[in-house]
Motif scaffolding. Structure first.
Motif, mmCIF file in Angstrom:
data_model
loop_
_atom_site.group_PDB
_atom_site.id
_atom_site.type_symbol
_atom_site.label_atom_id
_atom_site.label_comp_id
_atom_site.label_asym_id
_atom_site.label_seq_id
_atom_site.Cartn_x
_atom_site.Cartn_y
_atom_site.Cartn_z
ATOM 1 N N ALA A 1 0.832 -1.196 0.000
ATOM 2 C CA ALA A 1 0.000 0.000 0.000
ATOM 3 C C ALA A 1 0.870 1.250 0.000
ATOM 4 O O ALA A 1 1.975 1.246 0.562
ATOM 5 C CB ALA A 1 -0.919 0.009 1.218
ATOM 6 N N VAL A 2 0.377 2.310 -0.618
ATOM 7 C CA VAL A 2 1.094 3.575 -0.660
ATOM 8 C C VAL A 2 0.719 4.399 0.569
ATOM 9 O O VAL A 2 -0.468 4.650 0.823
ATOM 10 C CB VAL A 2 0.769 4.358 -1.948
ATOM 11 N N SER A 3 1.714 4.812 1.332
ATOM 12 C CA SER A 3 1.480 5.642 2.505
ATOM 13 C C SER A 3 1.015 7.033 2.078
ATOM 14 O O SER A 3 1.636 7.669 1.229
ATOM 15 C CB SER A 3 2.763 5.769 3.331
ATOM 16 N N ARG A 4 -0.072 7.491 2.679
ATOM 17 C CA ARG A 4 -0.583 8.826 2.360
ATOM 18 C C ARG A 4 0.408 9.908 2.780
ATOM 19 O O ARG A 4 0.525 10.942 2.126
ATOM 20 C CB ARG A 4 -1.930 9.048 3.049
ATOM 21 N N ASN A 5 1.139 9.665 3.861
ATOM 22 C CA ASN A 5 2.048 10.672 4.397
ATOM 23 C C ASN A 5 3.358 10.772 3.623
ATOM 24 O O ASN A 5 3.865 11.870 3.373
ATOM 25 C CB ASN A 5 2.347 10.383 5.868
ATOM 26 N N THR A 6 3.925 9.624 3.249
ATOM 27 C CA THR A 6 5.254 9.630 2.642
ATOM 28 C C THR A 6 5.260 9.314 1.152
ATOM 29 O O THR A 6 6.238 9.587 0.464
ATOM 30 C CB THR A 6 6.168 8.599 3.341
ATOM 31 N N GLY A 7 4.172 8.704 0.658
ATOM 32 C CA GLY A 7 4.137 8.290 -0.739
ATOM 33 C C GLY A 7 4.919 7.020 -1.008
ATOM 34 O O GLY A 7 5.019 6.578 -2.154
ATOM 35 N N GLU A 8 5.460 6.408 0.033
ATOM 36 C CA GLU A 8 6.254 5.201 -0.138
ATOM 37 C C GLU A 8 5.368 3.965 -0.106
ATOM 38 O O GLU A 8 4.315 3.942 0.528
ATOM 39 C CB GLU A 8 7.307 5.104 0.978
ATOM 40 N N LEU A 9 5.825 2.903 -0.787
ATOM 41 C CA LEU A 9 5.141 1.623 -0.752
ATOM 42 C C LEU A 9 5.471 0.901 0.551
ATOM 43 O O LEU A 9 6.637 0.786 0.931
ATOM 44 C CB LEU A 9 5.559 0.763 -1.944
ATOM 45 N N VAL A 10 4.430 0.431 1.227
ATOM 46 C CA VAL A 10 4.584 -0.252 2.506
ATOM 47 C C VAL A 10 4.041 -1.666 2.370
ATOM 48 O O VAL A 10 2.884 -1.861 1.978
ATOM 49 C CB VAL A 10 3.824 0.492 3.625
ATOM 50 N N PRO A 11 4.818 -2.695 2.671
ATOM 51 C CA PRO A 11 4.291 -4.065 2.638
ATOM 52 C C PRO A 11 3.183 -4.246 3.674
ATOM 53 O O PRO A 11 3.309 -3.790 4.809
ATOM 54 C CB PRO A 11 5.507 -4.928 2.978
ATOM 55 N N VAL A 12 2.111 -4.894 3.261
ATOM 56 C CA VAL A 12 1.027 -5.237 4.182
ATOM 57 C C VAL A 12 1.175 -6.731 4.453
ATOM 58 O O VAL A 12 0.669 -7.574 3.722
ATOM 59 C CB VAL A 12 -0.346 -4.906 3.583
ATOM 60 N N ASP A 13 1.928 -7.038 5.494
ATOM 61 C CA ASP A 13 2.335 -8.410 5.748
ATOM 62 C C ASP A 13 1.162 -9.285 6.177
ATOM 63 O O ASP A 13 0.227 -8.814 6.842
ATOM 64 C CB ASP A 13 3.413 -8.443 6.832
ATOM 65 N N PRO A 14 1.188 -10.572 5.828
ATOM 66 C CA PRO A 14 0.093 -11.479 6.192
ATOM 67 C C PRO A 14 -0.083 -11.603 7.702
ATOM 68 O O PRO A 14 0.880 -11.604 8.452
ATOM 69 C CB PRO A 14 0.522 -12.822 5.591
ATOM 70 N N MET A 15 -1.332 -11.696 8.116
ATOM 71 C CA MET A 15 -1.695 -11.994 9.510
ATOM 72 C C MET A 15 -2.870 -12.961 9.462
ATOM 73 O O MET A 15 -3.987 -12.561 9.125
ATOM 74 C CB MET A 15 -2.092 -10.728 10.275
ATOM 75 N N PRO A 16 -2.647 -14.232 9.745
ATOM 76 C CA PRO A 16 -3.729 -15.223 9.657
ATOM 77 C C PRO A 16 -4.954 -14.818 10.470
ATOM 78 O O PRO A 16 -4.845 -14.273 11.567
ATOM 79 C CB PRO A 16 -3.081 -16.491 10.228
ATOM 80 N N GLY A 17 -6.126 -15.092 9.913
ATOM 81 C CA GLY A 17 -7.373 -14.848 10.622
ATOM 82 C C GLY A 17 -7.836 -13.413 10.611
ATOM 83 O O GLY A 17 -8.769 -13.057 11.334
ATOM 84 N N THR A 18 -7.225 -12.560 9.795
ATOM 85 C CA THR A 18 -7.589 -11.139 9.752
ATOM 86 C C THR A 18 -8.098 -10.757 8.375
ATOM 87 O O THR A 18 -7.965 -11.505 7.402
ATOM 88 C CB THR A 18 -6.381 -10.252 10.099
ATOM 89 N N PHE A 19 -8.670 -9.576 8.286
ATOM 90 C CA PHE A 19 -9.049 -8.978 7.018
ATOM 91 C C PHE A 19 -8.301 -7.659 6.820
ATOM 92 O O PHE A 19 -8.048 -6.932 7.788
ATOM 93 C CB PHE A 19 -10.554 -8.665 6.960
ATOM 94 N N VAL A 20 -7.967 -7.368 5.570
ATOM 95 C CA VAL A 20 -7.479 -6.042 5.203
ATOM 96 C C VAL A 20 -8.660 -5.228 4.700
ATOM 97 O O VAL A 20 -9.463 -5.723 3.899
ATOM 98 C CB VAL A 20 -6.404 -6.117 4.097
ATOM 99 N N ILE A 21 -8.779 -4.001 5.151
ATOM 100 C CA ILE A 21 -9.795 -3.080 4.646
ATOM 101 C C ILE A 21 -9.099 -2.023 3.796
ATOM 102 O O ILE A 21 -8.191 -1.336 4.277
ATOM 103 C CB ILE A 21 -10.572 -2.393 5.784
ATOM 104 N N ASN A 22 -9.524 -1.918 2.538
ATOM 105 C CA ASN A 22 -9.028 -0.866 1.652
ATOM 106 C C ASN A 22 -10.146 0.135 1.393
ATOM 107 O O ASN A 22 -11.260 -0.252 1.014
ATOM 108 C CB ASN A 22 -8.561 -1.453 0.315
ATOM 109 N N VAL A 23 -9.871 1.403 1.579
ATOM 110 C CA VAL A 23 -10.834 2.476 1.324
ATOM 111 C C VAL A 23 -10.733 2.875 -0.149
ATOM 112 O O VAL A 23 -9.638 3.026 -0.688
ATOM 113 C CB VAL A 23 -10.559 3.677 2.242
ATOM 114 N N GLY A 24 -11.887 3.024 -0.801
ATOM 115 C CA GLY A 24 -11.916 3.289 -2.232
ATOM 116 C C GLY A 24 -12.285 4.709 -2.611
ATOM 117 O O GLY A 24 -12.481 5.592 -1.764
#
Length: 301
Positions: free
Chosen positions: A191-214
């Motif tokens: 994901a791209v950080s809103r603050n820095t513009g850098e790509l940040v890995p969204v590392d796996p976490m079993p049993g969780t969901f990622v929420i992406n705002v559109g």
């Protein structure tokens, strides 16, 4: 609580501060993980197995996955994403949608049962998130009532030659939000950080969901929410799956900014528009990262 990568992790059982934390994450990141969300790990494991089973079907059967919205059925590997394929259940909460999908593919009774349970669980979770976002913004109403939701079952067919390449190109999601069950073992989401513009890995976490705002959430919130840009990279030569629920846009109304979020200090940034018209413009203008929203910018500020 935040993951080491910096992407927020939000506990849905933290009732006292949940609404506040959800809004903050939408504003600062547009991307966060949910824990203790109420969907069982067994159901999540079962739907992953269903995804792999259905996407292992012969191509001529997978092509039967059709949709009333053009291009929203089966997605075969293509030039832009040669390792990716996916199937869709459009408007998955509507009567008969899951049955129609299963009938198209000749899915088993077991597959059908799992998909019914999963669709209901994610639809309920989406409604809960909508209610909490309204609460966190100090608003009232029923945010996602009647909105079409699309379930997509995805598979990344990685091989040794694909390591380091892009599995899904940089994009934002066109709808309001996405509930993503990413692969609990194989990473690759960035994901791209809103603050820095850098790509940040969204590392796996079993049993969780990622929420992406559109994109639609950015308009609805009058620019407060971040329509996060993200992509999927191939980190290793293994099969990767993801299952995504897309909460799209209003069915019989225009996409528009919530009127309570407009005042003299925060003028309305966008004119109302039709969601499907916007989604088509994203394609025709080749603007996968939300740039087509500029076509609906208000001029009176």
């Amino acid at each position: 609580m935040a993951a080491a990568s910096g992407v927020p992790v939000i506990d849905m059982q933290d009732f006292a501060t949940l609404a506040e934390k959800l809004v903050k994450a939408c504003e600062e990141w547009g991307c966060f993980r949910l824990i203790n969300h109420g969907v069982s790990e067994k159901l999540m494991s079962d739907v992953k197995a269903v995804t792999l089973s259905l996407l292992d079907l012969p191509p001529e059967i997978k092509m039967r996955n059709a949709s009333p919205v053009e291009g929203k059925g089966y997605t075969p590997p293509n030039h832009a994403s040669p390792f990716f394929e996916g199937m869709s259940i459009y408007d998955m909460a509507s009567s008969g949608a899951v049955d129609d999908f299963c009938n198209q593919l000749g899915a088993s009774a077991h597959h059908r049962e799992i998909l019914f349970k999963y669709c209901q669980a994610l639809y309920d979770l989406a409604q809960d998130l909508g209610a909490k976002l309204l609460q966190g913004m100090g608003l009232h109403g029923d945010l996602f009532n009647g909105w079409p939701c699309q379930l997509k079952l995805n598979k990344y067919n990685y091989n040794p030659q694909s390591v380091g390449q892009t599995g899904a190109v940089m994009h934002s999601d066109p709808g309001f939000l996405t509930i993503l069950q990413d692969d609990e073992i194989i990473g690759g989401l960035e994901a791209v950080s809103r603050n820095t513009g850098e790509l940040v890995p969204v590392d796996p976490m079993p049993g969780t969901f990622v929420i992406n705002v559109g994109d639609i959430a950015k308009v609805w919130s009058n620019g407060r929410f971040c329509n996060v840009k993200h992509r999927v990279q191939c980190y290793e030569a293994k099969i990767r799956t993801s299952i995504a629920l897309f909460v799209l846009g209003p069915r019989d109304a225009k996409v528009e900014t919530r009127h309570e979020l407009v005042d003299s200090e925060h003028p309305n940034l966008y004119v109302p528009f039709d969601f499907e018209e916007y989604r088509t413009l994203r394609t025709t203008t080749k603007a996968p990262t939300g740039g087509a929203l500029e076509l609906f910018r208000a001029t009176n500020f």
